[in-house]
Design a protein around this motif. Structure first.
Motif, short mmCIF file in Angstrom:
data_model
loop_
_atom_site.label_atom_id
_atom_site.label_comp_id
_atom_site.label_asym_id
_atom_site.label_seq_id
_atom_site.Cartn_x
_atom_site.Cartn_y
_atom_site.Cartn_z
N THR A 1 -15.90 -31.69 15.77
CA THR A 1 -15.78 -30.36 16.62
C THR A 1 -17.14 -29.73 16.51
OG1 THR A 1 -15.07 -28.98 14.75
CG2 THR A 1 -13.64 -30.21 16.09
N PHE A 2 -17.93 -29.64 15.54
CA PHE A 2 -19.27 -29.05 15.46
C PHE A 2 -20.53 -29.97 16.06
CE2 PHE A 2 -16.48 -26.53 12.49
CZ PHE A 2 -16.45 -25.27 12.85
N LYS A 3 -20.28 -31.13 16.54
CA LYS A 3 -21.25 -32.00 16.96
C LYS A 3 -21.95 -32.45 15.68
CE LYS A 3 -20.09 -31.27 21.32
NZ LYS A 3 -19.23 -32.35 21.89
N ALA A 4 -21.45 -32.58 14.73
CA ALA A 4 -22.05 -33.24 13.43
C ALA A 4 -22.01 -34.71 13.63
CB ALA A 4 -21.48 -33.06 12.20
N SER A 5 -22.83 -35.24 12.89
CA SER A 5 -23.01 -36.76 12.87
C SER A 5 -22.62 -37.34 11.50
CB SER A 5 -24.40 -37.25 13.14
OG SER A 5 -25.34 -36.89 12.26
N LYS A 6 -22.12 -38.52 11.37
CA LYS A 6 -21.88 -39.02 10.14
C LYS A 6 -22.64 -40.29 10.01
CE LYS A 6 -18.25 -41.40 7.43
NZ LYS A 6 -17.10 -42.21 7.40
N LEU A 7 -23.73 -40.31 9.20
CA LEU A 7 -24.64 -41.48 9.19
C LEU A 7 -24.33 -42.37 8.11
CD1 LEU A 7 -27.95 -39.40 9.51
CD2 LEU A 7 -26.58 -40.58 11.21
N GLN A 8 -24.38 -43.68 8.27
CA GLN A 8 -24.21 -44.61 7.31
C GLN A 8 -25.52 -45.61 7.12
OE1 GLN A 8 -20.44 -46.92 7.81
NE2 GLN A 8 -20.71 -47.74 5.70
N ILE A 9 -25.86 -46.02 6.04
CA ILE A 9 -26.89 -46.97 5.96
C ILE A 9 -26.37 -48.23 5.58
CG2 ILE A 9 -28.74 -47.63 4.05
CD1 ILE A 9 -28.84 -44.40 3.60
N LEU A 10 -26.76 -49.45 6.55
CA LEU A 10 -26.28 -50.64 6.57
C LEU A 10 -27.77 -51.51 6.38
CD1 LEU A 10 -24.12 -50.65 9.61
CD2 LEU A 10 -23.26 -50.44 7.29
N THR A 11 -27.43 -52.74 5.86
CA THR A 11 -28.45 -53.58 5.93
C THR A 11 -28.75 -53.82 7.25
OG1 THR A 11 -26.93 -55.71 5.89
CG2 THR A 11 -27.60 -54.78 3.86
N LYS A 12 -30.18 -54.58 7.50
CA LYS A 12 -30.57 -54.93 9.07
C LYS A 12 -29.59 -55.69 9.52
CE LYS A 12 -34.24 -56.94 9.42
NZ LYS A 12 -35.83 -57.27 9.42
N GLU A 13 -28.67 -56.71 9.01
CA GLU A 13 -27.80 -57.34 9.46
C GLU A 13 -26.27 -56.84 9.91
OE1 GLU A 13 -29.28 -58.29 6.36
OE2 GLU A 13 -31.02 -59.38 7.56
N GLY A 14 -26.32 -55.39 9.03
CA GLY A 14 -25.03 -54.62 9.53
C GLY A 14 -24.02 -54.65 8.37
N GLU A 15 -24.48 -55.10 7.48
CA GLU A 15 -23.41 -55.19 6.30
C GLU A 15 -23.53 -53.97 5.52
OE1 GLU A 15 -24.51 -58.69 4.04
OE2 GLU A 15 -24.01 -60.09 5.79
N LYS A 16 -22.48 -53.47 4.57
CA LYS A 16 -22.63 -52.27 3.80
C LYS A 16 -23.61 -52.49 2.83
CE LYS A 16 -18.28 -49.87 4.21
NZ LYS A 16 -17.34 -49.24 3.60
N VAL A 17 -24.51 -51.56 2.28
CA VAL A 17 -25.43 -51.55 1.37
C VAL A 17 -24.75 -51.63 0.12
CG1 VAL A 17 -27.60 -50.46 0.48
CG2 VAL A 17 -26.95 -50.44 2.98
N ASP A 18 -25.60 -52.48 -0.91
CA ASP A 18 -24.93 -52.34 -2.19
C ASP A 18 -25.91 -51.19 -3.36
OD1 ASP A 18 -27.23 -53.78 -2.53
OD2 ASP A 18 -26.35 -55.33 -3.60
N TYR A 19 -25.61 -50.99 -4.49
CA TYR A 19 -26.09 -49.91 -5.17
C TYR A 19 -27.81 -50.44 -5.52
CZ TYR A 19 -21.81 -48.06 -6.17
OH TYR A 19 -20.68 -47.20 -6.21
N THR B 1 -33.11 -51.90 5.68
CA THR B 1 -31.85 -51.42 5.95
C THR B 1 -31.99 -50.57 7.14
OG1 THR B 1 -32.49 -49.48 4.81
CG2 THR B 1 -31.07 -50.96 3.57
N LYS B 2 -31.09 -50.10 7.88
CA LYS B 2 -30.89 -49.20 9.08
C LYS B 2 -29.88 -48.04 8.75
CE LYS B 2 -27.68 -52.35 11.55
NZ LYS B 2 -27.42 -52.98 12.61
N VAL B 3 -30.13 -46.95 9.63
CA VAL B 3 -29.24 -45.81 9.45
C VAL B 3 -28.45 -45.93 10.88
CG1 VAL B 3 -28.82 -43.43 9.23
CG2 VAL B 3 -30.43 -44.91 7.75
N ILE B 4 -27.04 -45.85 10.90
CA ILE B 4 -26.30 -45.78 12.16
C ILE B 4 -25.52 -44.57 12.14
CG2 ILE B 4 -26.42 -48.17 12.55
CD1 ILE B 4 -23.30 -48.07 11.85
N ASP B 5 -25.24 -43.90 13.29
CA ASP B 5 -24.36 -42.79 13.37
C ASP B 5 -23.02 -43.24 13.87
OD1 ASP B 5 -22.83 -40.58 14.07
OD2 ASP B 5 -24.65 -39.66 15.53
N LEU B 6 -21.80 -43.05 12.93
CA LEU B 6 -20.84 -43.69 13.11
C LEU B 6 -20.04 -43.15 14.34
CD1 LEU B 6 -19.48 -44.09 9.41
CD2 LEU B 6 -20.41 -46.05 11.11
#
Length: 107
Positions: A33-51, A97-102
């Motif tokens: 509602t406040f136009k915030a973004s939710k960023l997520q870091i993924l691998t270049k292939e689009g998979e979740k990043v491990d520790y 990696t890449k960062v996407i806005d969910l």
């Protein structure tokens, strides 16, 4: 001092990763509602990043390289990010990696 910095870095990375993994849906609705973004870091292939990848991205890609170059790479990273079409900065390029806005991917 080095050990204290390393422990602080590891705890910070783990806390950030856990924040990405566990997000309350009501908080997301309020943020949208406040136009915030939710960023997520993924691998270049689009998979979740491990520790390990997250540690590599932050410790090597940001802190070590910025410290070693006395902050010059921080400025270069901003320039690189603005010039690239995919908006990946130097740490993302190093860690593959890449960062996407969910929110953008939902629309």
């Amino acid at each position: 001092i080095v050990m204290a910095v390393a422990i602080s870095l590891i705890v910070t990375i783990l806390e950030n990763l856990n924040g990405f993994l566990r997000t309350d849906t009501e908080v997301i609705k309020m943020a949208r509602t406040f136009k915030a973004s939710k960023l997520q870091i993924l691998t270049k292939e689009g998979e979740k990043v491990d520790y390990k990848t997250m540690f590599y991205r932050e410790a090597i890609g940001r802190i070590f390289i910025n410290f070693a170059s006395l902050g010059v790479t921080a400025i270069a990273s901003i320039i690189i990010m603005n010039l690239r079409e995919d908006k990946r900065d130097l740490a993302d390029i190093i860690a593959k990696t890449k960062v996407i806005d969910l929110y953008e991917s939902e629309e």
